[in-house]
Design a protein around this motif. Structure first.
Motif, PDB file in Angstrom:
ATOM      1  N   TYR A 161     -26.176 -40.244   1.652  1.00 28.86           N
ATOM      2  CA  TYR A 161     -26.282 -40.653   0.255  1.00 28.86           C
ATOM      3  C   TYR A 161     -25.342 -39.778  -0.562  1.00 28.86           C
ATOM      4  O   TYR A 161     -25.255 -38.568  -0.354  1.00 28.86           O
ATOM      5  N   ALA A 162     -24.631 -40.392  -1.499  1.00 28.02           N
ATOM      6  CA  ALA A 162     -23.667 -39.640  -2.305  1.00 28.02           C
ATOM      7  C   ALA A 162     -23.732 -40.089  -3.755  1.00 28.02           C
ATOM      8  O   ALA A 162     -24.032 -41.253  -4.043  1.00 28.02           O
ATOM      9  N   THR A 163     -23.447 -39.172  -4.655  1.00 26.80           N
ATOM     10  CA  THR A 163     -23.406 -39.499  -6.076  1.00 26.80           C
ATOM     11  C   THR A 163     -22.078 -40.169  -6.408  1.00 26.80           C
ATOM     12  O   THR A 163     -21.088 -40.014  -5.671  1.00 26.80           O
ATOM     13  N   PRO A 164     -22.004 -40.906  -7.512  1.00 26.07           N
ATOM     14  CA  PRO A 164     -20.768 -41.622  -7.865  1.00 26.07           C
ATOM     15  C   PRO A 164     -19.550 -40.715  -8.026  1.00 26.07           C
ATOM     16  O   PRO A 164     -18.410 -41.162  -7.824  1.00 26.07           O
ATOM     17  N   ASP A 165     -19.759 -39.453  -8.396  1.00 24.65           N
ATOM     18  CA  ASP A 165     -18.638 -38.537  -8.620  1.00 24.65           C
ATOM     19  C   ASP A 165     -18.137 -37.872  -7.341  1.00 24.65           C
ATOM     20  O   ASP A 165     -17.180 -37.093  -7.377  1.00 24.65           O
ATOM     21  N   SER A 166     -18.753 -38.157  -6.221  1.00 29.18           N
ATOM     22  CA  SER A 166     -18.365 -37.511  -4.964  1.00 29.18           C
ATOM     23  C   SER A 166     -16.921 -37.855  -4.603  1.00 29.18           C
ATOM     24  O   SER A 166     -16.470 -38.986  -4.806  1.00 29.18           O
ATOM     25  N   ARG A 167     -16.226 -36.861  -4.068  1.00 21.33           N
ATOM     26  CA  ARG A 167     -14.841 -37.053  -3.625  1.00 21.33           C
ATOM     27  C   ARG A 167     -14.713 -36.508  -2.201  1.00 21.33           C
ATOM     28  O   ARG A 167     -15.191 -35.410  -1.899  1.00 21.33           O
ATOM     29  N   ASN A 202     -29.175 -38.179 -10.925  1.00 23.88           N
ATOM     30  CA  ASN A 202     -30.548 -37.867 -11.316  1.00 23.88           C
ATOM     31  C   ASN A 202     -31.571 -38.365 -10.309  1.00 23.88           C
ATOM     32  O   ASN A 202     -32.738 -37.948 -10.348  1.00 23.88           O
ATOM     33  N   SER A 203     -31.156 -39.252  -9.424  1.00 21.96           N
ATOM     34  CA  SER A 203     -32.101 -39.880  -8.496  1.00 21.96           C
ATOM     35  C   SER A 203     -31.896 -39.481  -7.045  1.00 21.96           C
ATOM     36  O   SER A 203     -32.784 -39.696  -6.215  1.00 21.96           O
TER      37      SER A 203
END
Length: 254
Positions: A117-123, A180-181
């Motif tokens: 699982y990754a956050t949208p800002d992950s690079r 946040n989730s």
């Protein structure tokens, strides 16, 4: 303060990379600590899931180049290999929780996880070729299987960053989750796994990971070539330029 924090809670082992001041860059000692944590639960039938995540503002910046470059020849390899082997051979499901940057092994280790699982800002970035090196951790075998040869070639031969959306599109991620989730989503996934029948859970993972011998062979071949690459002029130039914070001399980087 420990740079690797481990905790067992509700039949789940949590491994937190906690070297925030260095973007969670990994040293030999950190690799060994993570390997030991995974190996230690090998005979513990009560542990049914593992979570790997990073503290601070990123997952991991990959290898600590200073630590890597300043070691005596081959000194860095045993600890790194120990972690790679521990994760690749792990019998219980592994969940990765990614945010910020995931550099080098921060991306290749995801290929050995079962949920990512990754956050949208992950690079994500696989910069080995930019250091005069070659792919590691069986990524030259696993990445084409996941993303296809064309995309794997782009990621490994150009060594340029790519987004969470691209990683998801080409099968590297389970899901992109809001910052946040994400912690709750990961905890919920771990809880669901813990509630599954132990035999069925372990055997399902084993069946899914049926190419273990092939992966080990590829890891070994990559390691041999990686060590050879370390001795090349290009790699030595790349490391020296990094440590001295200067531009690479293109005449030496060939």
């Amino acid at each position: 303060m420990s740079h690797i924090i481990t905790e067992v809670n509700n039949h789940c082992l949590s491994i937190v990379i906690n070297r925030v001041e260095k973007k969670n860059a990994l040293t030999r000692e950190m690799y060994q600590a993570m390997a030991d944590a995974i190996f230690d639960i090998k005979e513990d039938k009560t542990i049914k899931a593992i979570i790997i995540k990073g503290a601070g503002d990123c997952f991991t910046a990959g290898n600590d180049i200073s630590d890597f470059a300043e070691q005596q020849e081959n000194a860095h390899v045993p600890e790194t290999a120990s972690f790679m082997r521990a994760l690749a051979e792990c019998k219980v499901p592994v969940i990765a929780q990614v945010h910020g940057v995931a550099v080098g092994i921060g991306t290749t280790l995801l290929l050995h996880c079962d949920f990512v699982y990754a956050t949208p800002d992950s690079r994500f970035v696989l910069p080995f070729i930019n250091l005069g090196l070659v792919p590691e951790y069986a990524s030259s075998y696993l990445l084409p299987k996941v993303a296809g040869h064309i995309k794997a070639a782009e990621w490994l031969m150009l060594g340029e960053p790519f987004s969470a959306e691209e990683a998801y599109q080409f099968g590297l991620l389970t899901k992109i989750v809001d910052a946040n989730s994400i912690s709750q989503v990961v905890k919920d996934t771990a809880q669901k796994l813990v509630e599954k029948p132990t035999f069925s859970l372990m055997q399902t993972k084993s069946l899914l990971k049926g190419d273990g011998e092939r992966i080990t062979l590829q890891m070994n071949e990559e390691f041999d070539i990686f060590l050879e690459a370390l001795g090349t002029t290009a790699a030595q130039e790349a490391f020296d330029a990094f440590l001295k914070k200067r531009p690479i001399n293109p005449e030496k980087f060939r």
